[in-house]
Design an enzyme around this catalytic site. Structure first.
Site, PDB file in Angstrom:
ATOM      1  N   PHE A 144       0.868  -1.186   0.000  1.00  0.00           N
ATOM      2  CA  PHE A 144       0.000   0.000   0.000  1.00  0.00           C
ATOM      3  C   PHE A 144       0.895   1.222   0.000  1.00  0.00           C
ATOM      4  CE2 PHE A 144      -2.342   3.543   1.744  1.00  0.00           C
ATOM      5  CZ  PHE A 144      -3.525   3.486   1.009  1.00  0.00           C
ATOM      6  N   ASP A 229       9.484   2.591   1.863  1.00  0.00           N
ATOM      7  CA  ASP A 229       8.266   3.251   2.342  1.00  0.00           C
ATOM      8  C   ASP A 229       8.157   2.975   3.844  1.00  0.00           C
ATOM      9  OD1 ASP A 229       5.730   3.974   3.111  1.00  0.00           O
ATOM     10  OD2 ASP A 229       4.732   3.194   1.320  1.00  0.00           O
ATOM     11  N   LYS A 258       2.687   9.745   8.702  1.00  0.00           N
ATOM     12  CA  LYS A 258       1.995   9.229   9.889  1.00  0.00           C
ATOM     13  C   LYS A 258       2.582   9.720  11.221  1.00  0.00           C
ATOM     14  CE  LYS A 258      -0.735   5.553   7.929  1.00  0.00           C
ATOM     15  NZ  LYS A 258      -0.419   5.098   6.565  1.00  0.00           N
TER      16      LYS A 258
HETATM   17  C1  PLP Z   1      -0.647   5.324   5.143  1.00  0.00           C
HETATM   18  C2  PLP Z   1       0.366   4.865   4.180  1.00  0.00           C
HETATM   19  C3  PLP Z   1       0.584   5.527   2.967  1.00  0.00           C
HETATM   20  C4  PLP Z   1      -0.275   6.682   2.504  1.00  0.00           C
HETATM   21  O1  PLP Z   1      -0.239   7.749   3.393  1.00  0.00           O
HETATM   22  P1  PLP Z   1      -1.402   8.859   3.377  1.00  0.00           P
HETATM   23  O2  PLP Z   1      -0.958   9.846   4.423  1.00  0.00           O
HETATM   24  O3  PLP Z   1      -2.683   8.180   3.701  1.00  0.00           O
HETATM   25  O4  PLP Z   1      -1.410   9.459   2.022  1.00  0.00           O
HETATM   26  C5  PLP Z   1       1.591   5.073   2.155  1.00  0.00           C
HETATM   27  N1  PLP Z   1       2.370   4.028   2.514  1.00  0.00           N
HETATM   28  C6  PLP Z   1       2.182   3.375   3.670  1.00  0.00           C
HETATM   29  C7  PLP Z   1       3.094   2.248   4.021  1.00  0.00           C
HETATM   30  C8  PLP Z   1       1.173   3.758   4.527  1.00  0.00           C
HETATM   31  O5  PLP Z   1       0.984   3.092   5.673  1.00  0.00           O
END
Ligand code: PLP
Length: 407
Positions: A144, A229, A258
């Protein structure tokens, strides 16, 4: 009429939203109006133990006095000036993040999707500057990466992707459980490989040491850049500042978001010097990114982490792991516990939706992801006693949801 959160009933809140908020979310019928540490309180005053912290965001806890004071003090001083001018805090935050990661530079934005978007653009820019344009990206199944077109292109789940096709061309999702597949999939046309060291949304799936090794080998063989990521697993979540070093990964780009803002929207792309050297003024930008409020919030989070909170997460990790494994044993169910630090998934191997609903009824906030997985991302300030309380509530919720069906 003046309406305050405290005096509005959940049903009124729902009704108002139903009329005019675009219906992109399937929300639970709960409206939170106040928080305190790992507690949340709904519009009717009911208390919940929060094991999700707003999907891994409120790292210092709900209504953290440190975050509240940092933002309030900065708002009284100066909130935003745009990126046309200098202010004192971006350099300070970049300095802290680059020292923590070993990557030379930081670009600030406002969300995880934007951080990944920036990493993808910087990878393309790197190859363009080298006079050898490469357009292709390799990600993994269950990944994701966000909801903007670039980040969505790296996201694996077809439900998120299909209605918005065509997405970026040249994206391949490699099987995370078959490291040897990278031999064929990663080529001299691959601009970058993007990987979550611990996949979050995809079901709290740590990537295997074998896959990490294969990723490093593929990058060495082809020159492809590596994007880690760390939006969910980074910034202390695993008990270490970042999750990639434990796997032996050496990323050229790292995306964070986050937890770094402690509740304030903050994202960043951390960029190694060879890539940073290919980025020119005007290549990328954002109005809000790295404004004073965002930087102050992020600095407060880093202060807390360096002031002992990171060690606390490292200490709580094994306690949570043992607690969850003991819970699974007591329940006598076929479930897998995966994760590290304060990032855990309990894979029930069947639809886990009813567990979330049963948890809310008992005063517990958890999340279901990837269908069968209960995801736990508590605030870093959670205590051993609160972990025990949370696991007891979760045990009850699982028993409620599975009824007599298990065993
Ligand atoms: C939450 C998340 C995203 C996207 O972040 P947003 O702030 O919702 O755009 C991308 N990569 C990972 C691993 C995530 O947990």
């Amino acid at each position: 009429m003046h309406v305050t959160a405290e005096t509005t009933a959940t049903s009124d809140i729902q009704a108002r939203e139903a009329r005019h908020v675009l219906q992109t979310y399937r929300r639970f019928p709960v409206a939170f109006v106040r928080g305190e540490g790992v507690r949340l309180f709904d519009a009717e005053g009911k208390s919940y133990l929060d094991l999700l912290s707003g999907i891994g965001v409120a790292a210092l806890g709900n209504a953290s006095p440190r975050i509240a004071e940092a933002i309030a003090a900065q708002a009284r001083e100066l909130a935003h000036t745009s990126n046309l001018f200098f202010h004192p805090l971006q350099g300070q935050l970049a300095d802290r993040l680059t020292r923590a990661s070993g990557l030379g530079r930081a670009f600030f934005c406002n969300s995880g999707s934007e951080a990944n978007e920036a990493c993808l653009k910087f990878a393309r820019r790197y190859w363009y500057t080298r006079g050898e344009p490469r357009a292709e990206f390799v990600g993994f199944d269950h990944a994701f990466a966000g909801r903007t077109f670039g980040s969505l292109s790296m996201t694996w789940d077809e439900h998120y992707r299909t209605p918005f096709a065509p997405l970026l061309a040249g994206v391949t999702h490699a099987p995370a459980d078959n490291p040897a597949a990278l031999d064929q999939i990663v080529t001299n046309k691959t601009a970058a490989i993007m990987v979550e060291p611990i996949q979050g949304e995809g079901g709290v799936r740590p990537i295997s040491p074998a896959l990490a090794k294969a990723i490093e080998a593929a990058c060495a063989r082809t020159g492809a850049l590596l994007i880690a990521d760390e939006i969910q697993c980074g910034i202390g979540r695993t008990g270490q500042m970042f999750a990639y070093p434990a796997l032996g990964l050496t990323p050229d780009l790292v995306s964070i978001a986050k937890a770094i803002g402690g509740g304030f929207p903050v994202g960043a792309a951390l960029v190694a010097d060879p890539v940073a050297a290919t980025i020119a003024a005007g290549d990328h930008g954002t109005t809000f990114g790295g404004n004073l409020l965002a930087c102050r919030a992020a600095l407060a989070v880093l202060d807390a982490l360096e002031g002992g909170l990171l060690d606390h997460v490292a200490k709580m990790g094994p306690i949570m792991e043992q607690g969850l494994k003991a819970m699974v044993a007591r329940l006598g169910i076929d479930a897998e516990v995966r994760g590290k630090g304060l990032m855990w998934g309990v894979d029930l191997k069947r639809d886990a939706g009813a567990v979330v609903t049963a948890g809310l009824a008992r005063g517990l906030v958890v999340n279901r992801t990837s269908g069968s997985v209960i995801r736990l991302l508590p605030a870093y300030v959670i205590t051993e006693a609160e972990i025990a309380e949370g696991i007891a509530l979760l045990e009850g919720a699982i028993a409620d949801a599975l009824g007599g069906a298990h065993g």
